[in-house]
Design an enzyme around this catalytic site. Structure first.
Site, mmCIF file in Angstrom:
data_model
loop_
_atom_site.group_PDB
_atom_site.id
_atom_site.type_symbol
_atom_site.label_atom_id
_atom_site.label_comp_id
_atom_site.label_asym_id
_atom_site.label_seq_id
_atom_site.Cartn_x
_atom_site.Cartn_y
_atom_site.Cartn_z
ATOM 1 N N LYS A 298 1.292 -4.625 4.360
ATOM 2 C CA LYS A 298 1.511 -3.616 5.463
ATOM 3 C C LYS A 298 0.131 -3.623 6.236
ATOM 4 O O LYS A 298 -1.071 -4.098 5.595
ATOM 5 C CB LYS A 298 1.109 -2.146 4.770
ATOM 6 C CG LYS A 298 1.293 -1.012 5.795
ATOM 7 C CD LYS A 298 1.094 0.273 4.774
ATOM 8 C CE LYS A 298 1.025 1.536 5.674
ATOM 9 N NZ LYS A 298 1.195 2.740 4.889
ATOM 10 N N SER B 56 4.321 6.027 6.001
ATOM 11 C CA SER B 56 4.186 5.474 6.949
ATOM 12 C C SER B 56 4.602 3.541 6.547
ATOM 13 O O SER B 56 4.247 2.860 7.552
ATOM 14 C CB SER B 56 2.550 5.445 7.196
ATOM 15 O OG SER B 56 1.890 4.977 6.083
ATOM 16 N N SER C 43 3.670 7.537 1.447
ATOM 17 C CA SER C 43 4.002 6.611 2.457
ATOM 18 C C SER C 43 4.534 5.129 1.748
ATOM 19 O O SER C 43 5.054 4.432 2.441
ATOM 20 C CB SER C 43 2.838 6.081 3.343
ATOM 21 O OG SER C 43 2.531 7.100 4.160
#
Lengths: 476, 64
Positions: free
Chosen positions: A82, A157, A181
Site C-alpha cells: 500500500k 482504505s 482498512s
C-alpha cells in the site's frame, strides 16, 4: 503451467514449487506484471508499478534459489505494498497530492522483513487519500474498482491491495488498518484480511495518523497465507515503541486442528444491530457452519458498546494533529472529503478527548472480560456489501448513511472497535449477495493469540461457500 | 444541538485554528453532529474511576 493457472495459486501452493525449482520467480513475476498491466486500466489498483525493480529482484531471488539459498515461503513471491508504507527510493504518496514527490530514504520495517524473506515487490497500491476512508475513490489517483463488480468500491482504505489480491495480480499485499482498512477491502473483495494485535507488527515507516489505532496487516487469498505473512512481519522492533516484546509463535501450528469444543461469542448488541439482510443471512450461516464443526455458540452482551461513538472523538483530534503541518502549507492540495473530515477535529475539546480515552479503556476491559468466557467473537465484517463508486449514501435499517467524508462511518462500524481495543481480527469470505458481491465474516480474538484466531478462521474457510472463488476479470 | 458558526469562528480565531468560511462550516457539520451526539450520550456514564493502562491484561479480567 499457464500464467492464469500460476496466478490463481496461493502462496502455500506456490512455495514448494518455487523451492523445487518447478516455478521460477522470474516467470512468476513476469506473469504478475502482465496481469497488473492488463488490469490497471480497469481496476486502477496501483499508483506506481515497479517493472524494473521487480524484474531485478526476481532475478536476484531466482539466483539465490539456484545457489541453494531458499529463504522460506515468501521467497520469489510477487506482493504489493500500500502506498502509505515507506519504500526506500520509491515514491510513497499516501494517496495524496501533498506527498506526491515524497521519496523515503528507508524501507518500512515490514518492507524490510518481506524483502529479507525474498518477496518481490511489484508495485505501490492505490488507496483512499491519506488512508482516511472506506471507498478508495481517490481524488488524485483515480478510483479503485472492485474486481467482482467494477462499478462498486473495493473498500478502503487499502482498496488497491484488496483488489490486487482478489484479481490475482499479487499473491499478498500489505495494507494498513486504522478503522478497518485491511478488513473492509478484505470483505468487499472476497479475500482474507488480518489486523493482528496492536503492538505485534512494527508501524515504523507508516504515516501513522492516530495515537494508538494504526496497524499494518496482510491481505491474502487464504487464511494459511495470512499466517505465513504474519510470521514474516510480526516481531518486536526496538525502534517502534508501540511494539511489544511478546514472543512470536508459529502461526501455522494450529491450522488444520479441530475446533470442536472451542467457544465463540456472538455479541447481542452493536455488531448485529444495523445489517443488510443478505449480509446477516450469510454471517449467520457462517456461525452455523462453525457450530457444525463442533464449536459452542454463546450470546455475549457488550453493554459498553453503546458508547462506541465516543471513540471517533480521539480519531478526529489525532487526525488534525497529524495533518497540521501539511494543512498549513498544502491545504489546497487536499480532496474535500478528507479536508473537511480532518478540519472538524480542530473543534474537539481536551475534556472530551479525555472522556473518549476512558470509554476506550472501558470497551477494552469489557472485550477482555468476554474473551475469558469465549475463545473468539464472531460478527459481520461490514454491515453492507460494497456500495457503488460515487454513492453518497448507503441505506441500511431504513436509514441513509453517509458513505464518505464528514459524518461517514457506517461501513466501519464493526471493524473500528478492534482498532480501539487492539484485539486481533480477521475477515474471511463467507458468501455472495444476489448481485455477486462478496460478504465477509469477522472473527475477533484475544491479544497475541493470532494462532487460535487463525485456527478457527482456517476451519471456517474450508467449509465456506465462498472459498477458492475468483472474479471473472482474473482470466483475460 | 449544533454549535453556532459564530462560536466555531471564535474558536478558530482565538485558538489559531484553520479558517473556515460559512459554507465550509456547513460541510463539517455532520462530523460535529456525531461528536456532540457521542458526548451527550456520555452524560449518563460515570467515568470518574476509569484509569488508563497500556497493556491488555486478559488473565486478570481486564482490570488494571
Amino acid at each position: 503451467m499457464a500464467a492464469t493457472e500460476l496466478l490463481t495459486l496461493t502462496i502455500t501452493e506456490l512455495a514448494p514449487k518455487i523451492r523445487a525449482r518447478e516455478v521460477s520467480p522470474v516467470e512468476l513475476t513476469e506473469a504478475a506484471l502482465a496481469q497488473a498491466e492488463r488490469l490497471q486500466p480497469t481496476l486502477g489498483s496501483f499508483i506506481t508499478l515497479l517493472h524494473d525493480a521487480a524484474r531485478k529482484q526476481a532475478k536476484e531471488q531466482e539466483a539465490a534459489i539456484m545457489r541453494g539459498e531458499y529463504r522460506g515461503p515468501l521467497h520469489g513471491i510477487p506482493i504489493g505494498i500500500k502506498d502509505n508504507i515507506a519504500t526506500a527510493g520509491i515514491r510513497t504518496t499516501v494517496g495524496s497530492k501533498v506527498l506526491t514527490d515524497n521519496i523515503p530514504t528507508e524501507d518500512a520495517e515490514v518492507v524490510r522483513r518481506c524483502k529479507d524473506a525474498g518477496a518481490i515487490i511489484v508495485g505501490k497500491e492505490n488507496l483512499e487519500e491519506f488512508a482516511a476512508g472506506a471507498t478508495s475513490n481517490n481524488p488524485h489517483y483515480g478510483a479503485v474498482h472492485n474486481p467482482w463488480k467494477l462499478d462498486c468500491v473495493p473498500g478502503g482504505s487499502s482498496g488497491g491491495s484488496g483488489a490486487n489480491v482478489a484479481a490475482c495480480v499479487t499473491f499478498a499485499s500489505l495494507g494498513t488498518d486504522l478503522g478497518g482498512s485491511v478488513r473492509l477491502p478484505g470483505t468487499f473483495c472476497g479475500v482474507v484480511g488480518l489486523k493482528q494485535t496492536f503492538g505485534r507488527v512494527s508501524q515504523r515507516g507508516l504515516l501513522v495518523t492516530s495515537f494508538n489505532g494504526d496497524h499494518i496487516g496482510p491481505l491474502t487469498r487464504s487464511v494459511r497465507d495470512s499466517a505465513l505473512m504474519l510470521q514474516i512481519i510480526a516481531g518486536y522492533d526496538p525502534l517502534d515503541p508501540s511494539t511489544v516484546p511478546v514472543p512470536v509463535t508459529d502461526y501455522t501450528a494450529r491450522l488444520g486442528q479441530a475446533v470442536r469444543g472451542l467457544k465463540m461469542g456472538m455479541p447481542t448488541n452493536h455488531y448485529f444491530e444495523l445489517l443488510d439482510p443478505e449480509v446477516e443471512t450469510a454471517v449467520r450461516q457462517a456461525i452455523a457452519a462453525l457450530e457444525q464443526l463442533g464449536m459452542e455458540l454463546r450470546e455475549v452482551p457488550l453493554p459498553m458498546m453503546q458508547y462506541v461513538g465516543a471513540l471517533r472523538i480521539t480519531g478526529m483530534a489525532d487526525s488534525v494533529v497529524t495533518h497540521e503541518p501539511f494543512l498549513a502549507k498544502h491545504r489546497q492540495d487536499y480532496g474535500p472529503d478528507v479536508l473537511y473530515r480532518t478540519l472538524a477535529g480542530q473543534f474537539v475539546l481536551g475534556r472530551d478527548y479525555s472522556k473518549a480515552m476512558k470509554v476506550q479503556r472501558l470497551i477494552k476491559e469489557e472485550h477482555a472480560r468476554v474473551l475469558q468466557e469465549v475463545d473468539i467473537l464472531v460478527t459481520p465484517t461490514a454491515p453492507v456489501p460494497a456500495p457503488p463508486i460515487g454513492a453518497k449514501t448507503v441505506t441500511v435499517g431504513g436509514t441513509a448513511h453517509q458513505v464518505r467524508g464528514p459524518g461517514s462511518g457506517v461501513i466501519s462500524r464493526n471493524t473500528s472497535p478492534s482498532n480501539a481495543t487492539g484485539l486481533p481480527a480477521v475477515t474471511v469470505p463467507c458468501g455472495f449477495t444476489a448481485a455477486g458481491l462478496p460478504i465477509g465474516f469477522q472473527l475477533i480474538g484475544r491479544p497475541f493469540e493470532e494462532a487460535l484466531l487463525l485456527q478457527v478462521a482456517h476451519a471456517y474457510e474450508a467449509v465456506s461457500p465462498a472459498h477458492g472463488q475468483h472474479p471473472d476479470c482474473v482470466s483475460p | 444541538m449544533a454549535i453556532p458558526h459564530e462560536t466555531l469562528k471564535a474558536m478558530i480565531r482565538d485558538y489559531q485554528g484553520f479558517s473556515l468560511a460559512d459554507d465550509e462550516l456547513d460541510l463539517i457539520q455532520p462530523e460535529l453532529d456525531h461528536y456532540l451526539q457521542a458526548i451527550d450520550q456520555l452524560q449518563e456514564l460515570d467515568l470518574a474511576t476509569v484509569f488508563s493502562s497500556r497493556l491488555l491484561r486478559v488473565q486478570e479480567g481486564g482490570q488494571s
